[in-house]
Enzyme design. Sequence first.
Site, short mmCIF file in Angstrom:
data_model
loop_
_atom_site.label_atom_id
_atom_site.label_comp_id
_atom_site.label_asym_id
_atom_site.label_seq_id
_atom_site.Cartn_x
_atom_site.Cartn_y
_atom_site.Cartn_z
N SER A 98 0.84 -1.20 0.00
CA SER A 98 0.00 0.00 0.00
C SER A 98 0.87 1.25 0.00
O SER A 98 1.83 1.35 0.77
CB SER A 98 -0.90 -0.05 1.24
OG SER A 98 -1.15 1.25 1.70
N LYS A 99 0.51 2.18 -0.89
CA LYS A 99 1.29 3.41 -1.00
C LYS A 99 1.26 4.19 0.31
O LYS A 99 2.15 4.96 0.60
CB LYS A 99 0.73 4.29 -2.12
CG LYS A 99 0.96 3.69 -3.50
CD LYS A 99 0.48 4.59 -4.61
CE LYS A 99 0.64 3.84 -5.94
NZ LYS A 99 0.18 4.58 -7.09
N ARG A 100 0.20 3.98 1.08
CA ARG A 100 0.07 4.72 2.34
C ARG A 100 1.12 4.29 3.36
O ARG A 100 1.38 5.01 4.32
CB ARG A 100 -1.33 4.56 2.91
CG ARG A 100 -2.25 5.69 2.46
CD ARG A 100 -3.66 5.48 2.90
NE ARG A 100 -4.32 4.49 2.05
CZ ARG A 100 -4.95 3.42 2.49
NH1 ARG A 100 -5.01 3.17 3.77
NH2 ARG A 100 -5.53 2.59 1.65
#
Length: 478
Positions: A240-242
């Site tokens: 996840s980019k987060r």
Amino acid sequence: MTVRVRFAPSPTGYLHVGGLRTAIFNFLFARHHGGVFILRIEDTDTERSTQAAVDQILDSLRWMNIAWDEGPYFQSQRMPLYRAHLDRLLESGHAYRCYCPAEELEKKRKAAESEKRQYKYDGTCRHLDPKADPAGRPFVIRFRMPEKYPDHFDDLVLGRIPIDEERLDDWILARSDGMPVYNFCVVVDDADMRISHVIRGNDHVANTPRQILLYQAFGYSAPQFAHIPLIHGPDGSKLSKRREAEYRKLGMSVSVQEYARMGYLPHALFNYMTRVGWSAGDQELFSLAEFIQKFDLDGVGKASGIMNPEKLKWVNAQYLKAEDDHALAQKLVPLLAEKGIGTTADDRLAKIAECLKPRSNTLVELAEKATIFFIAPTAYDEKAVRKFWNREARAWLEHLVEVLPELPLADEAAMEERFKGFAEKFSAGNMGKIAQPLRLALTGSTASPSIFTVMNILGKDECRARIRRAIEELGKLG
Ligand code: GLU
């Protein structure tokens, strides 16, 4: 049959490691089968696609040495082809215009939701006479679901995948602004580009039945499909980019571009990423020629691949060791410049690379370690000082400064002989006891490559200056 495969990224952001792995699998599959690897940019989502993302994707692929044989084709430049294909389906009755107002459809969708049933378009416009088009009213183009269609498809990685009738309705092929949707463009393009195998992430499995139905409607034979499992993070959850900040601390990223900044070599990343989800026995390291020779879809596993940054660092370290010293020197120049160290990729820098590469996992680590050859230490490791600095050490270093002019620095074997003599004199033959305070004086710590190599690279003047400074600084202590 000629193998023709494609990598088809949507330019809505940087190249993701999952995308990179898809690109690699397509590239290797094409090379293995003597086929063609095509690059197609799927930029029909004009709101989310950007030129900056296109540039980044192309740069990342070039950095990785993944060369495409055809393209890049841009879907945004192929609208006439899609329109012609839409017309073809309207004419053959495989598609129809739907004038249902969006609000009405939304109401029906909500009703289905509240009754907990799967929403399907109810076919209101299905039987309208195509000739009786109410001019001027907005419409979408829908696919007319055929009565007969296959109940499954055979995926080269996942095996038999049932086609779930529940999920299929007269879906939209083109929106009211005339823009065709992904599932439509991808089929028109794959057919037009004579793609033989569609190798892509398994997040597209659910799209495949619709695509197969479109091939059938056009009368085209469908390519073979190979859906590859997604890549998960070290903790097993979806990348996840987060969580990027967390990944960076571990030495990994979602973005391919970051790997260059973190000091990984492109061929090391290539090797590592290929092995996430593909194997050939227990072998870890492969030359490109070996990958091309051995890569095929039967080596692709069904389980999700897990990113393991420690393993990536290990692979990178192996490639660093094998890298040519002058080539490494070239790569170090910009990294050192960032630290304010101006140097050219000369023989001295190549020597620095040679002695540090077995001790580094990444180029960034190597550059960090190399600074000591350009900037004299301004502080000394306290623990090492306590352990190695004393009256004897000081006497030995004072002696060393005196004899330095006649030492054969460039001849490490001869230096070793001379040092044996020094050890006899100053530390009852204990080499460590003379080497460690010298390391401390020259580098500020006791973790350095061979002391003879360090002396040789620094040269006599610099050695003398550093030893004198250490005696001055540390002399107060003993
Ligand atoms: N453009 C799609 C994506 O970036 C890929 C579509 C495909 O490979 O069929 O996910």
